[in-house]
Design an enzyme around this catalytic site. Sequence first.
Site, PDB file in Angstrom:
ATOM      1  N   GLY A  34      58.674  96.327  43.049  1.00 54.03           N
ATOM      2  CA  GLY A  34      58.963  95.098  42.318  1.00 54.03           C
ATOM      3  C   GLY A  34      58.226  93.899  42.875  1.00 54.03           C
ATOM      4  N   HIS A  37      52.575  91.743  41.269  1.00 56.24           N
ATOM      5  CA  HIS A  37      51.453  90.807  41.373  1.00 56.24           C
ATOM      6  C   HIS A  37      50.197  91.498  40.832  1.00 56.24           C
ATOM      7  CE1 HIS A  37      50.337  93.169  44.877  1.00 56.24           C
ATOM      8  NE2 HIS A  37      51.477  92.881  45.485  1.00 56.24           N
ATOM      9  N   HIS A  40      49.404  95.186  41.756  1.00 56.29           N
ATOM     10  CA  HIS A  40      50.100  96.199  40.953  1.00 56.29           C
ATOM     11  C   HIS A  40      49.448  96.330  39.575  1.00 56.29           C
ATOM     12  CE1 HIS A  40      53.518  94.588  43.559  1.00 56.29           C
ATOM     13  NE2 HIS A  40      53.396  95.849  43.944  1.00 56.29           N
ATOM     14  N   GLY A 168      47.838 102.032  45.993  1.00 60.52           N
ATOM     15  CA  GLY A 168      46.812 101.079  46.417  1.00 60.52           C
ATOM     16  C   GLY A 168      46.232 101.418  47.784  1.00 60.52           C
ATOM     17  N   ASP A 171      47.556 100.052  51.366  1.00 63.01           N
ATOM     18  CA  ASP A 171      48.477 100.853  52.164  1.00 63.01           C
ATOM     19  C   ASP A 171      47.823 102.228  52.372  1.00 63.01           C
ATOM     20  OD1 ASP A 171      50.958  99.021  52.160  1.00 63.01           O
ATOM     21  OD2 ASP A 171      50.395  99.095  50.062  1.00 63.01           O
ATOM     22  N   SER A 206      50.038  90.791  48.310  1.00 67.96           N
ATOM     23  CA  SER A 206      51.187  91.557  48.793  1.00 67.96           C
ATOM     24  C   SER A 206      52.443  90.802  48.371  1.00 67.96           C
ATOM     25  CB  SER A 206      51.107  91.648  50.327  1.00 67.96           C
ATOM     26  OG  SER A 206      52.313  92.129  50.846  1.00 67.96           O
TER      27      SER A 206
END
Length: 338
Positions: A34, A37, A40, A168, A171, A206
């Site tokens: 959630g 941004h 995502h 992504g 990470d 992030s």
Amino acid sequence: MSAPPTTPVLRTVSSMRRFRSTLPGSVSLVPTMGMLHSGHMSLIRLAAEQTDSIVISIYANPTQLATAEERASYPATLEADVAALERLDDELRRDGAARIKAVFAPTDEEMYPYLDSTDVASGLGAFVTISPLAGRLEGADQPAHFNGVATVCLKLFNAVKPHKAYFGEKDFQQTVVIRRLVQDFLVDTDVVVGETVREDDGLALSSRNAYLGSRRRKVATVLWRALCAAAKIYQDGETRRGEILACSLTEAKREQSLQEQMNGCDRARFEILYLELSDLDSMEDVERVNPRKGALLSGAIRMLPLEAATGAENSGLRNGADWIRLIDSIVLRPTRGL
Ligand SMILES: Nc1ncnc2c1ncn2[C@@H]1O[C@H](COP(=O)(O)OP(=O)(O)OP(=O)(O)O)[C@@H](O)[C@H]1O
Ligand SMILES: CC(C)(CO)[C@@H](O)C(=O)[O-]
Ligand code: BAL
């Protein structure tokens, strides 16, 4: 004119499964926690290019967040997130058809029926462990983190049964953990990794950035700068671990001592948690980068709470009171052919 269709928000595994059985063509899953941004959104755009139907999961998984404080720091932004997804879907529509078919936002009771919400560390129920991968880098000071990530992703994969799942590169270690999960548990899903989306000054987007405020936000680019300095000497031909990491550390420590020397009401202090050079598959330390394979350069810092927030400044969510852990990475690509 009829009202535009609204995206269904599914709160249970059974409703997700029923809905899944109606989806035509190839299905993708974009797992998130959630506070959506542009990072995502770029994963969702990639999913829209490659599959017919997209499901976004929004679930702040308690078993990967180390402390109650971290769990509480995930504000519920479901309504705003769904509205943002609907705006994106307007753009992605092809032949009038929505690409984003549903949001899967399960409750804790659905995902962890045995979990005591006051003590998630007790680990009642079934958990995935991935050793030794989960104990390196991000796992070193957060030992349960990747077990929580792998466990929730396996549950999400079983509920949604996606052909492809999107993660992504920011990470990076997480993508390695998920690939291993899929391989070792024979999960019939392709893992796709999307590039890191950054602000103009290099800071990786992030959800946690919303907590920084303007003063810490400016200094937070130090991690990216430290990684870039080391990536540059690798591009110039340096392959030794000691030299590459020393270059990163010098850059980070220079900023650190600059901040230490400033007044409490001007500075943004931070701790360097690690700067590492690792093998791209095992996450083990690399002593010398093989220029035919490349390596992972990654790091984490922790911004300290603001010491003295002045009334006039934007001090971020929760008024700058939280410690903010930021991570980033650069893949050192091969400089020689195989
Ligand atoms: N800047 C980014 N660019 C591309 N993908 C990203 C970016 N930031 C996060 N993602 C990816 O989005 C997915 C969901 O991540 P998540 O919801 O934890 O967001 P986040 O911004 O990383 O949050 P947090 O700040 O809590 O770590 C993950 O696969 C993550 O790697
Ligand atoms: C993959 C994930 C959604 C699992 O909770 C989370 O770790 C994240 O947002 O990166
Ligand atoms: N985005 C990585 C998962 C986490 O922050 O816990």
